[in-house]
Scaffold this motif. Structure first.
Motif, PDB file in Angstrom:
ATOM      1  N   TRP A   1      -5.043  -8.858 -11.412  1.00  0.00           N
ATOM      2  CA  TRP A   1      -5.860  -9.671 -10.512  1.00  0.00           C
ATOM      3  C   TRP A   1      -5.187  -9.898  -9.178  1.00  0.00           C
ATOM      4  O   TRP A   1      -5.858 -10.138  -8.176  1.00  0.00           O
ATOM      5  CB  TRP A   1      -6.227 -10.986 -11.200  1.00  0.00           C
ATOM      6  N   GLU A   2      -3.867  -9.789  -9.135  1.00  0.00           N
ATOM      7  CA  GLU A   2      -3.154  -9.977  -7.876  1.00  0.00           C
ATOM      8  C   GLU A   2      -3.220  -8.725  -6.992  1.00  0.00           C
ATOM      9  O   GLU A   2      -2.766  -8.739  -5.865  1.00  0.00           O
ATOM     10  CB  GLU A   2      -1.689 -10.375  -8.132  1.00  0.00           C
ATOM     11  N   SER A   3      -3.794  -7.658  -7.497  1.00  0.00           N
ATOM     12  CA  SER A   3      -3.860  -6.412  -6.738  1.00  0.00           C
ATOM     13  C   SER A   3      -5.260  -5.771  -6.827  1.00  0.00           C
ATOM     14  O   SER A   3      -5.466  -4.808  -7.561  1.00  0.00           O
ATOM     15  CB  SER A   3      -2.798  -5.438  -7.257  1.00  0.00           C
ATOM     16  N   PRO A   4      -6.203  -6.293  -6.055  1.00  0.00           N
ATOM     17  CA  PRO A   4      -7.564  -5.750  -6.095  1.00  0.00           C
ATOM     18  C   PRO A   4      -7.629  -4.257  -5.736  1.00  0.00           C
ATOM     19  O   PRO A   4      -8.472  -3.548  -6.277  1.00  0.00           O
ATOM     20  CB  PRO A   4      -8.324  -6.582  -5.053  1.00  0.00           C
ATOM     21  N   SER A   5      -6.733  -3.787  -4.894  1.00  0.00           N
ATOM     22  CA  SER A   5      -6.798  -2.363  -4.523  1.00  0.00           C
ATOM     23  C   SER A   5      -6.394  -1.472  -5.696  1.00  0.00           C
ATOM     24  O   SER A   5      -6.973  -0.392  -5.882  1.00  0.00           O
ATOM     25  CB  SER A   5      -5.937  -2.072  -3.298  1.00  0.00           C
ATOM     26  N   LEU A   6      -5.434  -1.898  -6.508  1.00  0.00           N
ATOM     27  CA  LEU A   6      -5.078  -1.121  -7.701  1.00  0.00           C
ATOM     28  C   LEU A   6      -6.197  -1.196  -8.736  1.00  0.00           C
ATOM     29  O   LEU A   6      -6.494  -0.201  -9.399  1.00  0.00           O
ATOM     30  CB  LEU A   6      -3.763  -1.606  -8.307  1.00  0.00           C
ATOM     31  N   GLN A   7      -6.823  -2.360  -8.865  1.00  0.00           N
ATOM     32  CA  GLN A   7      -7.959  -2.478  -9.773  1.00  0.00           C
ATOM     33  C   GLN A   7      -9.063  -1.512  -9.355  1.00  0.00           C
ATOM     34  O   GLN A   7      -9.642  -0.810 -10.190  1.00  0.00           O
ATOM     35  CB  GLN A   7      -8.523  -3.899  -9.750  1.00  0.00           C
ATOM     36  N   ALA A   8      -9.347  -1.492  -8.075  1.00  0.00           N
ATOM     37  CA  ALA A   8     -10.415  -0.631  -7.566  1.00  0.00           C
ATOM     38  C   ALA A   8     -10.091   0.842  -7.815  1.00  0.00           C
ATOM     39  O   ALA A   8     -10.949   1.607  -8.275  1.00  0.00           O
ATOM     40  CB  ALA A   8     -10.624  -0.881  -6.071  1.00  0.00           C
ATOM     41  N   SER A   9      -8.868   1.235  -7.530  1.00  0.00           N
ATOM     42  CA  SER A   9      -8.478   2.637  -7.736  1.00  0.00           C
ATOM     43  C   SER A   9      -8.543   3.013  -9.211  1.00  0.00           C
ATOM     44  O   SER A   9      -8.980   4.114  -9.567  1.00  0.00           O
ATOM     45  CB  SER A   9      -7.071   2.886  -7.191  1.00  0.00           C
ATOM     46  N   ALA A  10      -8.117   2.097 -10.078  1.00  0.00           N
ATOM     47  CA  ALA A  10      -8.173   2.361 -11.523  1.00  0.00           C
ATOM     48  C   ALA A  10      -9.631   2.503 -11.975  1.00  0.00           C
ATOM     49  O   ALA A  10      -9.955   3.383 -12.775  1.00  0.00           O
ATOM     50  CB  ALA A  10      -7.476   1.239 -12.295  1.00  0.00           C
ATOM     51  N   ALA A  11     -10.519   1.661 -11.435  1.00  0.00           N
ATOM     52  CA  ALA A  11     -11.941   1.751 -11.795  1.00  0.00           C
ATOM     53  C   ALA A  11     -12.520   3.091 -11.348  1.00  0.00           C
ATOM     54  O   ALA A  11     -13.323   3.695 -12.064  1.00  0.00           O
ATOM     55  CB  ALA A  11     -12.715   0.596 -11.153  1.00  0.00           C
ATOM     56  N   TRP A  12     -12.098   3.581 -10.196  1.00  0.00           N
ATOM     57  CA  TRP A  12     -12.590   4.873  -9.721  1.00  0.00           C
ATOM     58  C   TRP A  12     -12.103   6.009 -10.617  1.00  0.00           C
ATOM     59  O   TRP A  12     -12.831   6.977 -10.853  1.00  0.00           O
ATOM     60  CB  TRP A  12     -12.180   5.115  -8.267  1.00  0.00           C
ATOM     61  N   VAL A  13     -10.885   5.916 -11.112  1.00  0.00           N
ATOM     62  CA  VAL A  13     -10.375   6.946 -12.031  1.00  0.00           C
ATOM     63  C   VAL A  13     -11.280   7.007 -13.263  1.00  0.00           C
ATOM     64  O   VAL A  13     -11.716   8.085 -13.680  1.00  0.00           O
ATOM     65  CB  VAL A  13      -8.906   6.674 -12.439  1.00  0.00           C
ATOM     66  N   VAL A  14     -11.586   5.845 -13.825  1.00  0.00           N
ATOM     67  CA  VAL A  14     -12.429   5.782 -15.021  1.00  0.00           C
ATOM     68  C   VAL A  14     -13.826   6.322 -14.718  1.00  0.00           C
ATOM     69  O   VAL A  14     -14.351   7.165 -15.451  1.00  0.00           O
ATOM     70  CB  VAL A  14     -12.503   4.340 -15.567  1.00  0.00           C
TER      71      VAL A  14
END
Length: 155
Positions: free
Chosen positions: A81-94
């Motif tokens: 939650w402290e890193s929305p850009s990593l969350q977003a990139s991970a969601a794009w991978v999926v």
């Protein structure tokens, strides 16, 4: 004058194969290591996820990535939650990996991907990316279910 061709040695052939046809699983593992490296800065971790996204566009690579347990690790990044850009990139991978792949969609559902993606819908910065991934899974799963129902009705 006639040219003589000297056959390549086994080590030369292996080196040539490694250069011309890199091992996709090893490339995915290296990209995953970069993405998961907690000591790396956020930009380096995103680069790893971007490389993974490109690699899992290939159906065979996406299946291999699931086999080596890569998606379970990527899904843990959805909880940063402290890193929305990593969350977003991970969601794009999926989302990239599961598009048009029923088998992989079902496997992702089994390991809890949908729940994690839906949690992101409540976060503002990563919402569009989670929507892409979750939407892809939902649309594909619904279409497959309708096709299975039509096939069952026809038999």
């Amino acid at each position: 004058a006639e040219e003589k061709h000297v056959p390549l040695t086994q080590s030369e052939l292996k080196h040539l194969a490694d250069v011309l046809m890199p091992n996709q699983v090893e490339l995915m593992r290296a990209a995953l290591d970069a993405a998961m490296a907690e000591t790396a800065n956020e930009e380096e971790r995103e680069e790893g996820l971007n490389a993974l996204q490109e690699l899992v566009e290939d159906i065979d690579n996406a299946r291999d990535f699931m086999t080596i347990g890569g998606f379970k690790q990527v899904l843990t990044l959805l909880e940063l939650w402290e890193s929305p850009s990593l969350q977003a990139s991970a969601a794009w991978v999926v989302g990239t990996a599961v598009q048009n792949q029923r088998e992989l969609q079902l496997q992702m559902l089994a390991i809890g991907a949908m729940e994690k993606l839906l949690m992101l819908l409540h976060a503002t910065d990563a919402a569009a990316n989670a929507t892409h991934a979750a939407g892809t899974m939902a649309v594909e799963a619904e279409a497959a279910t309708e096709a299975e129902a039509a096939t069952a009705a026809a038999t």
